[in-house]
Design a protein around this motif. Structure first.
Motif, PDB file in Angstrom:
ATOM      1  N   ASP A  35       1.932 -54.100 -29.077  1.00  0.00           N
ATOM      2  CA  ASP A  35       0.971 -53.702 -28.681  1.00  0.00           C
ATOM      3  C   ASP A  35       0.846 -52.936 -29.815  1.00  0.00           C
ATOM      4  O   ASP A  35      -0.841 -52.193 -30.640  1.00  0.00           O
ATOM      5  N   PRO A  36       1.794 -52.592 -31.267  1.00  0.00           N
ATOM      6  CA  PRO A  36       1.094 -52.283 -32.492  1.00  0.00           C
ATOM      7  C   PRO A  36      -0.052 -53.839 -33.055  1.00  0.00           C
ATOM      8  O   PRO A  36      -0.717 -53.014 -33.896  1.00  0.00           O
ATOM      9  N   LEU A  37       0.756 -54.711 -32.914  1.00  0.00           N
ATOM     10  CA  LEU A  37      -0.750 -55.584 -32.966  1.00  0.00           C
ATOM     11  C   LEU A  37      -2.259 -55.168 -32.974  1.00  0.00           C
ATOM     12  O   LEU A  37      -3.417 -55.090 -32.584  1.00  0.00           O
ATOM     13  N   ILE A  38      -1.952 -55.172 -31.610  1.00  0.00           N
ATOM     14  CA  ILE A  38      -3.136 -54.819 -31.016  1.00  0.00           C
ATOM     15  C   ILE A  38      -4.235 -53.600 -31.890  1.00  0.00           C
ATOM     16  O   ILE A  38      -5.087 -53.854 -31.832  1.00  0.00           O
ATOM     17  N   GLY A  39      -3.111 -52.891 -31.116  1.00  0.00           N
ATOM     18  CA  GLY A  39      -4.126 -51.244 -31.834  1.00  0.00           C
ATOM     19  C   GLY A  39      -4.435 -51.797 -33.754  1.00  0.00           C
ATOM     20  O   GLY A  39      -5.747 -50.884 -33.791  1.00  0.00           O
ATOM     21  N   ARG A  40      -4.012 -52.251 -34.105  1.00  0.00           N
ATOM     22  CA  ARG A  40      -4.093 -52.663 -35.792  1.00  0.00           C
ATOM     23  C   ARG A  40      -5.212 -53.145 -36.004  1.00  0.00           C
ATOM     24  O   ARG A  40      -6.485 -52.792 -36.785  1.00  0.00           O
ATOM     25  N   LEU A  41      -5.641 -54.293 -34.693  1.00  0.00           N
ATOM     26  CA  LEU A  41      -6.153 -54.942 -34.756  1.00  0.00           C
ATOM     27  C   LEU A  41      -7.785 -54.368 -34.225  1.00  0.00           C
ATOM     28  O   LEU A  41      -9.245 -54.483 -34.614  1.00  0.00           O
ATOM     29  N   SER A  42      -7.477 -53.692 -32.844  1.00  0.00           N
ATOM     30  CA  SER A  42      -8.613 -52.290 -32.899  1.00  0.00           C
ATOM     31  C   SER A  42      -8.686 -51.691 -33.671  1.00  0.00           C
ATOM     32  O   SER A  42     -10.135 -51.450 -34.076  1.00  0.00           O
ATOM     33  N   ASP A  43      -8.539 -51.130 -35.006  1.00  0.00           N
ATOM     34  CA  ASP A  43      -8.742 -50.570 -35.527  1.00  0.00           C
ATOM     35  C   ASP A  43      -9.854 -51.700 -36.708  1.00  0.00           C
ATOM     36  O   ASP A  43     -10.728 -50.511 -36.961  1.00  0.00           O
ATOM     37  N   ALA A  44      -9.325 -52.923 -37.196  1.00  0.00           N
ATOM     38  CA  ALA A  44     -10.353 -53.545 -37.789  1.00  0.00           C
ATOM     39  C   ALA A  44     -11.504 -54.215 -37.016  1.00  0.00           C
ATOM     40  O   ALA A  44     -12.333 -54.791 -37.930  1.00  0.00           O
ATOM     41  N   THR A  45     -11.212 -54.400 -35.570  1.00  0.00           N
ATOM     42  CA  THR A  45     -12.631 -54.570 -35.172  1.00  0.00           C
ATOM     43  C   THR A  45     -13.770 -54.706 -35.773  1.00  0.00           C
ATOM     44  O   THR A  45     -14.265 -53.299 -35.844  1.00  0.00           O
ATOM     45  N   ARG A  46     -14.964 -55.235 -36.098  1.00  0.00           N
ATOM     46  CA  ARG A  46     -16.478 -54.591 -36.404  1.00  0.00           C
ATOM     47  C   ARG A  46     -17.380 -56.081 -35.303  1.00  0.00           C
ATOM     48  O   ARG A  46     -17.100 -56.468 -35.750  1.00  0.00           O
ATOM     49  N   THR A  47     -17.714 -54.961 -34.490  1.00  0.00           N
ATOM     50  CA  THR A  47     -19.095 -55.227 -33.934  1.00  0.00           C
ATOM     51  C   THR A  47     -20.368 -54.094 -33.677  1.00  0.00           C
ATOM     52  O   THR A  47     -19.593 -53.234 -34.130  1.00  0.00           O
ATOM     53  N   ARG A  48     -21.228 -55.242 -33.400  1.00  0.00           N
ATOM     54  CA  ARG A  48     -21.955 -53.973 -33.224  1.00  0.00           C
ATOM     55  C   ARG A  48     -22.348 -52.718 -32.043  1.00  0.00           C
ATOM     56  O   ARG A  48     -22.608 -51.860 -31.675  1.00  0.00           O
ATOM     57  N   LEU A  49     -20.977 -53.032 -30.807  1.00  0.00           N
ATOM     58  CA  LEU A  49     -20.286 -52.252 -30.172  1.00  0.00           C
ATOM     59  C   LEU A  49     -19.143 -51.576 -30.544  1.00  0.00           C
ATOM     60  O   LEU A  49     -18.956 -50.728 -29.754  1.00  0.00           O
ATOM     61  N   GLY A  50     -19.376 -51.787 -31.772  1.00  0.00           N
ATOM     62  CA  GLY A  50     -17.717 -50.498 -32.538  1.00  0.00           C
ATOM     63  C   GLY A  50     -16.487 -51.131 -32.069  1.00  0.00           C
ATOM     64  O   GLY A  50     -16.311 -52.579 -32.572  1.00  0.00           O
ATOM     65  N   ARG A  51     -15.650 -50.929 -32.813  1.00  0.00           N
ATOM     66  CA  ARG A  51     -14.603 -50.610 -33.578  1.00  0.00           C
ATOM     67  C   ARG A  51     -13.658 -51.310 -31.419  1.00  0.00           C
ATOM     68  O   ARG A  51     -12.935 -52.010 -31.238  1.00  0.00           O
ATOM     69  N   ARG A  52     -13.878 -50.105 -30.485  1.00  0.00           N
ATOM     70  CA  ARG A  52     -12.504 -50.691 -29.095  1.00  0.00           C
ATOM     71  C   ARG A  52     -13.829 -51.202 -27.961  1.00  0.00           C
ATOM     72  O   ARG A  52     -12.654 -51.987 -26.802  1.00  0.00           O
ATOM     73  N   LEU A  53     -15.070 -50.578 -27.624  1.00  0.00           N
ATOM     74  CA  LEU A  53     -15.555 -51.421 -26.791  1.00  0.00           C
ATOM     75  C   LEU A  53     -15.322 -53.042 -26.645  1.00  0.00           C
ATOM     76  O   LEU A  53     -15.423 -53.062 -25.100  1.00  0.00           O
ATOM     77  N   PRO A  54     -15.612 -53.862 -27.249  1.00  0.00           N
ATOM     78  CA  PRO A  54     -15.311 -55.050 -26.445  1.00  0.00           C
ATOM     79  C   PRO A  54     -14.312 -55.564 -25.840  1.00  0.00           C
ATOM     80  O   PRO A  54     -13.871 -56.859 -25.461  1.00  0.00           O
ATOM     81  N   TRP A  55     -13.084 -54.838 -26.761  1.00  0.00           N
ATOM     82  CA  TRP A  55     -11.760 -55.047 -26.173  1.00  0.00           C
ATOM     83  C   TRP A  55     -12.000 -54.701 -24.165  1.00  0.00           C
ATOM     84  O   TRP A  55     -11.421 -55.109 -23.748  1.00  0.00           O
ATOM     85  N   LEU A  56     -12.235 -53.364 -24.073  1.00  0.00           N
ATOM     86  CA  LEU A  56     -12.444 -53.151 -22.446  1.00  0.00           C
ATOM     87  C   LEU A  56     -13.267 -54.244 -21.851  1.00  0.00           C
ATOM     88  O   LEU A  56     -12.583 -54.584 -21.033  1.00  0.00           O
ATOM     89  N   TYR A  57     -14.805 -54.517 -22.579  1.00  0.00           N
ATOM     90  CA  TYR A  57     -15.354 -55.855 -21.331  1.00  0.00           C
ATOM     91  C   TYR A  57     -14.944 -57.246 -21.373  1.00  0.00           C
ATOM     92  O   TYR A  57     -14.538 -57.778 -20.616  1.00  0.00           O
TER      93      TYR A  57
END
Length: 484
Positions: free
Chosen positions: A66-88
């Motif tokens: 879980d903490p790794l997923i959280g930290r990776l989502s904080d660091a995600t940089r895409t045109r859809l933002g930080r969080r949405l790519p994970w959901l899709y």
């Protein structure tokens, strides 16, 4: 350029879209906590200690990720933002893994390892959606009450998803046409239950992402700066050194333990302690629905009057005390005839009140995480919403593991390691099981309250931090150091 400030008010349609994403969590929790153990134990013949160890082992792996997923989502940089790519990205694999869990009993019955890997896949994929999704609470608004509102919607939809699954399970999928056979012990309905859950998981996850996409893309970006991988573990350690966070999770651990113990033991208690029929079991979701909607309506008012911490403390203590009452009354001879409708009605009323307290405590504690984000930002100059929410969910999973472990040990101690019909079970063993469960609920409520009492962030201190942040220049990196 200075980004626009976060809007305080969040439109209802965004709150609803955000909440929709938690339906997946509700489906997963209702399935794994309410039906998984009795299915693999009393239907497929697994030892309950093996089933509980499979669930606990999967939770531990999930919690560590879980903490790794959280930290990776904080660091995600895409045109859809930080969080949405994970959901899709996780929606379809998650639905497939869930369906397989209920559609392969022959394979699972001969392979504890295969079952374990399937449960791990389900839990990690749900986390890959839930952590980025719940982290959006701290991004969508910084307002103290609006965050409560977002959490209210989130928990409402989560419990509605679980409630829908439970209602259809008791009333349709797992209801036997033969009055002499209990539907929970009939394997025929579990595959349809799994397919229905998979379809709902896919729809709700994608629907939530699409419903929030335009709003999320319009939010101001986080403070500029890199998120180097070498800082990942440093941020995780830093989160668990935060005094407010430590106090919160020490209480939330036992709130979740209480909820998991209650739900995981429900079918065993209903069948073997309270001697309920299929028709009576079908009423259980009604009490759960009243508890969910009651908590949704009450928690905002309680937060405005008592604050989040004191609301959570009071609700946890009340829940434990109310959960104790029916089991004590049953064993002391102060209860209506077991198996009758008066017994069912009185039990359902007290269960509903106890669940109401647990749900209020859970919403309150979860909402408190968001205020820690700004406290950390003031102290360290960086926002790590994903890390805090992931750490919180990780501790919740340890609480779930503890609750399921307790139920597994209780079931084994009571002699339910073999497949047995409720009418063949000794009354003295049922009484012992009832006393142990009642004592556990009191103890768990006290432990939750003791942990939460040390949480020190209230409305006034949160608003003071917001004022500090508003006066802070934006020309800083997200690690709190001036740009060169």
């Amino acid at each position: 350029m200075t980004p626009s400030p976060l809007p305080a008010q969040v439109p209802t349609r965004i709150k609803a879209a955000h909440g929709l994403g938690s339906v997946t969590l509700g489906i997963k929790e209702s399935g794994l906590t309410t039906f998984f153990m009795i299915y693999y134990n009393q239907v497929l013949g697994f030892d309950p200690r093996v089933v509980s160890l499979i669930l606990i082992g999967a939770m531990v792996i999930d919690a560590m990720v879980d903490p790794l997923i959280g930290r990776l989502s904080d660091a995600t940089r895409t045109r859809l933002g930080r969080r949405l790519p994970w959901l899709y990205g996780a929606a379809l694999p998650m639905a497939i893994a869930w369906a397989l869990l209920w559609m392969s009993p022959d394979i699972a019955a001969h392979s504890a390892l295969g079952l374990f890997l399937n449960v791990v896949a389900v839990r990690v994929l749900v986390s890959a959606c839930e952590i980025p999704s719940v982290s959006l609470v701290a991004e969508l608004t910084r307002d103290y009450d609006e965050r409560t509102a977002l959490m209210r919607y989130r928990f409402l939809f989560g419990w509605l998803g679980g409630l829908l699954a439970v209602t259809l399970a008791y009333g349709y999928f797992l209801r036997s046409d033969d009055p002499a056979t209990n539907g929970l012990l009939d394997p025929s309905g579990y595959a349809a239950f799994g397919l229905f859950g998979a379809a709902l998981i896919l729809f709700s996850t994608l629907g939530s992402a699409l419903g929030q996409q335009r709003r999320i893309l319009a939010l101001p970006p986080p403070r500029a700066g890199a998120h180097p991988s070498k800082a990942m573990f440093a941020d995780i350690i830093l989160a668990f050194r935060n005094p407010a966070f430590v106090a919160l999770v020490s209480g939330a651990l036992f709130i979740t333990t209480g909820y998991a113990t209650t739900i995981a033991s429900t079918n065993y208690m209903m069948l073997y302690v309270w001697q309920m029929s299929d028709a009576q079991l079908a009423w259980y979701p009604a009490g759960l629905a009243i508890a969910v909607f009651g908590a949704f309506a009450a928690v905002g008012h309680a937060h405005r009057r008592f604050g989040k911490r004191d609301t959570a403390v009071g609700a946890a203590l009340a829940s434990g005390a109310i959960a104790f009452l029916p089991y004590a009354a049953r064993n002391l001879g102060w209860w209506p005839e077991l198996g009758g409708w008066p017994s069912m009605g009185l039990l359902l009323s007290l269960q509903t009140a106890s669940l109401f307290g647990l749900i209020v405590a859970t919403i309150s504690a979860s909402s408190m995480v968001a205020e820690i984000v700004e406290a950390h930002e003031v102290d360290h100059g960086t926002r790590i919403e994903g890390v805090f929410f992931a750490g919180y969910l990780m501790v919740q999973k340890f609480g779930q593991a503890l609750g399921i472990f307790l139920v597994g040990q209780l079931v084994a101690y009571a002699g339910l390691t073999e497949q047995i019909r409720p009418e063949d079970w000794p009354a003295s063993t049922a009484a012992t099981m009832a006393w142990i469960f009642a004592g556990l609920m009191i103890l768990i409520g006290i432990m939750a309250a003791l942990g939460l009492r040390r949480y020190a962030i209230d409305r006034a201190s949160h608003e003071a931090r917001l004022a500090t942040l508003a006066a802070t220049p934006q020309n800083f990196t997200d690690r709190g150091k001036p740009r060169p």
